[in-house]
Design a protein around this motif. Structure first.
Motif, PDB file in Angstrom:
ATOM      1  N   ARG A 162       0.834  -1.208   0.000  1.00 58.54           N
ATOM      2  CA  ARG A 162       0.000   0.000   0.000  1.00 58.54           C
ATOM      3  C   ARG A 162       0.862   1.249   0.000  1.00 58.54           C
ATOM      4  NH1 ARG A 162      -1.821   3.622   3.703  1.00 58.54           N
ATOM      5  NH2 ARG A 162      -3.859   4.591   3.294  1.00 58.54           N
ATOM      6  N   ALA A 163       1.912   1.253   0.817  1.00 60.05           N
ATOM      7  CA  ALA A 163       2.796   2.423   0.886  1.00 60.05           C
ATOM      8  C   ALA A 163       3.474   2.664  -0.452  1.00 60.05           C
ATOM      9  CB  ALA A 163       3.832   2.227   1.989  1.00 60.05           C
ATOM     10  N   VAL A 164       3.975   1.600  -1.076  1.00 61.23           N
ATOM     11  CA  VAL A 164       4.667   1.731  -2.363  1.00 61.23           C
ATOM     12  C   VAL A 164       3.704   2.251  -3.430  1.00 61.23           C
ATOM     13  CG1 VAL A 164       5.756   0.432  -4.240  1.00 61.23           C
ATOM     14  CG2 VAL A 164       6.449   0.024  -1.872  1.00 61.23           C
ATOM     15  N   LYS A 165       2.467   1.774  -3.409  1.00 66.45           N
ATOM     16  CA  LYS A 165       1.470   2.226  -4.385  1.00 66.45           C
ATOM     17  C   LYS A 165       1.237   3.738  -4.265  1.00 66.45           C
ATOM     18  CE  LYS A 165      -3.334   1.348  -5.842  1.00 66.45           C
ATOM     19  NZ  LYS A 165      -3.887   2.685  -5.585  1.00 66.45           N
ATOM     20  N   ILE A 166       1.060   4.222  -3.030  1.00 66.49           N
ATOM     21  CA  ILE A 166       0.806   5.659  -2.824  1.00 66.49           C
ATOM     22  C   ILE A 166       2.043   6.471  -3.194  1.00 66.49           C
ATOM     23  CG2 ILE A 166       0.234   7.417  -1.121  1.00 66.49           C
ATOM     24  CD1 ILE A 166      -1.321   5.260   0.402  1.00 66.49           C
ATOM     25  N   LEU A 167       3.217   5.989  -2.812  1.00 65.21           N
ATOM     26  CA  LEU A 167       4.457   6.702  -3.143  1.00 65.21           C
ATOM     27  C   LEU A 167       4.634   6.823  -4.652  1.00 65.21           C
ATOM     28  CD1 LEU A 167       6.820   5.093  -0.491  1.00 65.21           C
ATOM     29  CD2 LEU A 167       6.189   7.507  -0.604  1.00 65.21           C
ATOM     30  N   LYS A 168       4.319   5.756  -5.375  1.00 61.82           N
ATOM     31  CA  LYS A 168       4.413   5.807  -6.845  1.00 61.82           C
ATOM     32  C   LYS A 168       3.470   6.867  -7.409  1.00 61.82           C
ATOM     33  CE  LYS A 168       5.842   1.047  -7.891  1.00 61.82           C
ATOM     34  NZ  LYS A 168       5.426  -0.210  -8.562  1.00 61.82           N
ATOM     35  N   GLU A 169       2.267   6.952  -6.841  1.00 66.36           N
ATOM     36  CA  GLU A 169       1.309   7.956  -7.328  1.00 66.36           C
ATOM     37  C   GLU A 169       1.839   9.367  -7.089  1.00 66.36           C
ATOM     38  OE1 GLU A 169      -2.191   6.969  -5.166  1.00 66.36           O
ATOM     39  OE2 GLU A 169      -2.719   5.247  -6.435  1.00 66.36           O
ATOM     40  N   GLU A 170       2.446   9.610  -5.921  1.00 70.54           N
ATOM     41  CA  GLU A 170       2.976  10.942  -5.626  1.00 70.54           C
ATOM     42  C   GLU A 170       4.180  11.259  -6.518  1.00 70.54           C
ATOM     43  OE1 GLU A 170       3.624  11.899  -1.570  1.00 70.54           O
ATOM     44  OE2 GLU A 170       1.649  11.199  -0.902  1.00 70.54           O
ATOM     45  N   CYS A 171       5.022  10.259  -6.751  1.00 74.32           N
ATOM     46  CA  CYS A 171       6.164  10.460  -7.655  1.00 74.32           C
ATOM     47  C   CYS A 171       5.689  10.728  -9.077  1.00 74.32           C
ATOM     48  CB  CYS A 171       7.080   9.231  -7.632  1.00 74.32           C
ATOM     49  SG  CYS A 171       7.985   8.975  -6.097  1.00 74.32           S
ATOM     50  N   TRP A 172       4.677   9.988  -9.489  1.00 65.41           N
ATOM     51  CA  TRP A 172       4.188  10.120 -10.870  1.00 65.41           C
ATOM     52  C   TRP A 172       3.612  11.506 -11.112  1.00 65.41           C
ATOM     53  CZ3 TRP A 172       5.521   7.910 -15.017  1.00 65.41           C
ATOM     54  CH2 TRP A 172       4.739   7.952 -16.176  1.00 65.41           C
ATOM     55  N   LEU A 173       3.008  12.100 -10.094  1.00 68.99           N
ATOM     56  CA  LEU A 173       2.487  13.452 -10.241  1.00 68.99           C
ATOM     57  C   LEU A 173       3.620  14.432 -10.576  1.00 68.99           C
ATOM     58  CD1 LEU A 173      -0.188  15.190  -8.112  1.00 68.99           C
ATOM     59  CD2 LEU A 173       1.963  16.366  -8.502  1.00 68.99           C
ATOM     60  N   VAL A 174       4.761  14.273  -9.932  1.00 71.65           N
ATOM     61  CA  VAL A 174       5.911  15.150 -10.202  1.00 71.65           C
ATOM     62  C   VAL A 174       6.466  14.880 -11.599  1.00 71.65           C
ATOM     63  CG1 VAL A 174       8.209  15.849  -9.421  1.00 71.65           C
ATOM     64  CG2 VAL A 174       6.456  15.249  -7.743  1.00 71.65           C
ATOM     65  N   VAL A 175       6.510  13.608 -11.990  1.00 75.21           N
ATOM     66  CA  VAL A 175       6.994  13.259 -13.339  1.00 75.21           C
ATOM     67  C   VAL A 175       6.112  13.920 -14.399  1.00 75.21           C
ATOM     68  CG1 VAL A 175       7.321  11.371 -14.986  1.00 75.21           C
ATOM     69  CG2 VAL A 175       8.035  11.078 -12.604  1.00 75.21           C
ATOM     70  N   LYS A 176       4.801  13.787 -14.244  1.00 75.71           N
ATOM     71  CA  LYS A 176       3.884  14.377 -15.228  1.00 75.71           C
ATOM     72  C   LYS A 176       3.950  15.901 -15.188  1.00 75.71           C
ATOM     73  CE  LYS A 176       1.787  12.264 -17.529  1.00 75.71           C
ATOM     74  NZ  LYS A 176       2.161  11.662 -18.820  1.00 75.71           N
ATOM     75  N   ARG A 177       4.226  16.469 -14.033  1.00 81.95           N
ATOM     76  CA  ARG A 177       4.352  17.927 -13.936  1.00 81.95           C
ATOM     77  C   ARG A 177       5.505  18.423 -14.803  1.00 81.95           C
ATOM     78  NH1 ARG A 177       5.447  19.835  -8.054  1.00 81.95           N
ATOM     79  NH2 ARG A 177       7.674  19.793  -8.581  1.00 81.95           N
ATOM     80  N   CYS A 178       6.606  17.713 -14.773  1.00 78.84           N
ATOM     81  CA  CYS A 178       7.751  18.100 -15.610  1.00 78.84           C
ATOM     82  C   CYS A 178       7.392  18.014 -17.088  1.00 78.84           C
ATOM     83  CB  CYS A 178       8.957  17.215 -15.298  1.00 78.84           C
ATOM     84  SG  CYS A 178       9.650  17.482 -13.661  1.00 78.84           S
ATOM     85  N   GLU A 179       6.678  16.959 -17.462  1.00 77.46           N
ATOM     86  CA  GLU A 179       6.265  16.815 -18.852  1.00 77.46           C
ATOM     87  C   GLU A 179       5.316  17.942 -19.258  1.00 77.46           C
ATOM     88  OE1 GLU A 179       4.580  12.952 -19.225  1.00 77.46           O
ATOM     89  OE2 GLU A 179       6.482  11.886 -18.866  1.00 77.46           O
ATOM     90  N   THR A 180       4.408  18.307 -18.355  1.00 77.13           N
ATOM     91  CA  THR A 180       3.461  19.393 -18.634  1.00 77.13           C
ATOM     92  C   THR A 180       4.195  20.720 -18.819  1.00 77.13           C
ATOM     93  OG1 THR A 180       1.753  18.264 -17.349  1.00 77.13           O
ATOM     94  CG2 THR A 180       1.424  20.613 -17.776  1.00 77.13           C
TER      95      THR A 180
END
Length: 628
Positions: A162-180
């Motif tokens: 569960r922790a890894v799943k949430i951490l991935k979601e938070e990391c992915w938000l930053v990744v997509k922010r850079c792309e945006t």
């Protein structure tokens, strides 16, 4: 000192409070002032080695959190009293580092030996010596045992997933922010009215980026310094930023949010510490490396990776590398400062694995690192820099090559390396809470080692290899092996307690067993499976879900396949023992004992063989008591 009801420029909500900001005089002002640098070192003027180095000691060892300062002020007093005793009792006056030798620094151990918490006091004394750059050869080892108030938390596989799943979601938000940002930065126009902007142009994020890039800039200046730059119609620009959607981020509730205002635009380009936090915690979970080792990683792939010399797969895409880290704690004195001493294998493919995380963080922090280097050049070119500018230059030169650097709202810039030997940033604690983990970050170190221990058939030496420990004793401290085995044993006792009801059946027949099992919640296919002798395991129990083992007991079992592990005696909820399998359990005990004899001590030390034998013995004892 005053406490604001709302801080200008650091709004808790997306918009500033209406009207004037009320100032409330803090009732704790005197208490806060008593833990300033001046107050902490005010009684150290007679201890020159501490007094002359007070600025560096304060910067390296005393955090911003008041609680940290309170605790460490007491520890600092112990070290000061040691130097005073040297002067008064032995006429040894320590003014400079050159006055120290190994005999003097080692005598601190005799000084604190009769005192309480001597291990903690010795650790802090060693930290002081490191902070003022005393050679490692003069820093004594800590011989005192560390007494834990409690064992670290052992996270379950479900908690970890569960922790890894949430951490991935938070990391992915930053990744997509850079792309945006990459897509928007060339699309914007000037939204200011005097430059032809229309009414709603400030509502477009690309226009906010345009103004931030070409008007205010992304330099390393504070809010006050930005005000002093003489930007035309500065107040109107700031009001425009408050309307404009800025960079997305994860808020304190763990939900995606939009940062508005000037700092919302800064965040497009410069990460804040809460943007960095999920990447750090995810890396710790995947590598098992402690926080200080990750925090001190330097930028540049050559600094944190090297080729992996073995072929793991015939597929060229399945490439692996060694991740490099340098660990001080638990490392022999002669080996410290010699470069990376920990190597962790990482795949280069999944974006959430350490290699790809570090590579992305390099990209994420590159603009901030370039601003740091530009600021260093500006400060170095000053003919007569002020004391403030010199301190800023020194700090920038120290952290410019760190991998995990970030922007801050108060000091403008920071680095995780500055927290390597003191309290972790609040943002990391908040991130741990959001994902359901405890704020003691050391428990993440235990997480991977314990995971390796459990899923390697409870082999102690696999855990030792995963932990990169020279001594098995060190692994035992992290594993808390007895706690892990105890947890399995308690789960087993709970399931076995339900089996006792079956063993104590006076009339052992199909109808009676079926009635008891239905009362325990087994109906339909699960009940049929339990009554089917074909689904009897090596432990002698019958299984209710042979093709769908419960979470935690499904390791290496493909979906829809027969349970591979059959770790029923570890407390599987699908297991039930019937009274007609006593002979089978006796054979299992004999098999386990033979395995223990054949493998020898080195292969079974630290494993769960003894615990498994004990569980089988408990089964037989229960049968005998029930029969009596």
């Amino acid at each position: 000192m005053a406490k604001r009801a709302g801080t200008v420029g650091t709004f808790k909500t997306s918009r500033p409070p209406e009207g004037k900001v009320a100032l409330i005089v803090s009732t704790h002002a005197a208490q806060h002032d008593s833990y300033s640098l001046e107050a902490v070192f005010s009684n150290m003027t007679d201890v020159p080695i501490l007094w002359t180095n007070r600025y560096v000691i304060w910067h390296k060892l005393f955090g911003k959190a008041e609680g940290t300062t309170v605790a460490r002020k007491k520890l600092l007093k112990v070290s000061a009293n040691f130097f005073r005793e040297l002067n008064i009792e032995y006429n040894i006056y320590i003014k400079h580092i050159a006055d120290l030798d190994l005999a003097i620094t080692t005598s601190f151990l005799n000084f604190v030996k009769p005192q309480k918490q001597n291990a903690i006091k010795t650790d802090f004394f060693r930290s002081i010596l490191r902070a003022i750059d005393v050679p490692d050869s003069l820093i004594p080892d800590n011989p005192f045992p560390r007494r834990r108030l409690r064992d670290p938390t052992l996270y379950t596989p479900d908690q970890t997933r569960r922790a890894v799943k949430i951490l991935k979601e938070e990391c992915w938000l930053v990744v997509k922010r850079c792309e945006t940002y990459d897509k928007l930065r060339e699309l914007g126009t000037d939204p200011r009215k005097e430059y032809g902007g229309l009414k709603d142009d400030w509502l477009k994020p690309e226009n906010g980026i345009f103004v931030a890039r070409r008007v205010t800039g992304f330099g390393l200046f504070s809010w006050r310094e930005l005000q002093a730059r003489g930007i035309p119609n500065f107040r109107n620009v700031m009001h425009g930023f408050e309307k404009c959607p800025g960079a997305p981020f994860t808020n304190g509730k763990g939900l995606p949010d939009i940062k508005r205002g000037w700092r919302g635009q800064i965040r497009w380009v410069h990460p804040y510490v809460d943007d960095i936090a999920p990447f750090v915690i995810l890396s710790m979970i995947h590598t098992g490396v402690n926080f200080s080792a990750i925090a001190r990683v330097k930028a540049g792939a050559d600094s944190w990776s090297e080729p992996y010399p073995f072929t793991v797969s015939e597929n060229d895409r399945d490439r692996y590398v060694f991740m490099l880290f340098e660990k001080d704690r638990g490392t022999a004195m002669e080996d410290r400062g010699t470069g990376p001493n920990i190597r962790i294998v990482s795949s280069t493919r999944p974006w959430s694995h350490p290699y790809r995380i570090f590579r992305f963080v390099e990209q994420l922090t590159r603009p901030l690192r370039e601003e740091m280097k530009a600021e260093i050049e500006r400060l170095e070119a000053l003919a007569t820099p002020s004391a403030t500018e010199l301190r800023k230059l020194t700090r920038l030169q120290k952290i410019k090559d760190d991998l995990f650097i970030y922007r801050t709202e108060t000091t403008v810039f920071g680095s995780l390396a500055e927290h390597a030997y003191k309290h972790i940033p609040d943002a990391l604690e908040k991130c741990l809470k959001r994902v359901g983990l405890e704020t003691n970050i050391r428990n993440l170190r235990s997480l991977k080692i314990n995971f390796a221990y459990e899923f390697s058939g409870n082999n102690f030496f696999v855990a030792q290899i995963m932990a990169q420990h020279r001594s098995g004793k060190s692994s035992a401290l992290y594993l808390r092996r007895m706690a892990t085995i105890s947890r399995h044993y308690e789960m087993f006792r709970g399931i076995f307690g339900l089996s006792i009801a079956l063993i104590k059946v006076a009339r052992y027949n199909h109808h009676t067993l079926k009635t008891i099992l239905e009362a325990q919640g087994f109906v339909g296919e699960k009940l049929d499976n339990l009554m089917n002798p074909e689904f009897r395991t090596r432990w002698g129990n019958n299984c209710a879900t042979p093709f769908a083992p419960p979470p935690g007991f499904d390791v290496d079992t493909p979906p829809g396949s027969m349970c591979f592990g059959q770790n029923c005696a570890d407390g599987c909820p699908s297991a039930r023992w019937f009274p007609d399998v006593e002979t089978l359990v006796q054979r299992q005990i004999a098999s386990l004992k033979a395995q223990r004899r054949s493998l020898g001590f080195m292969s079974t030390a630290g494993s769960s063989l003894d615990s498994q034998i004990q569980r089988c013995d408990d089964l037989l004892t229960a049968w005998q008591e029930a029969a009596a």
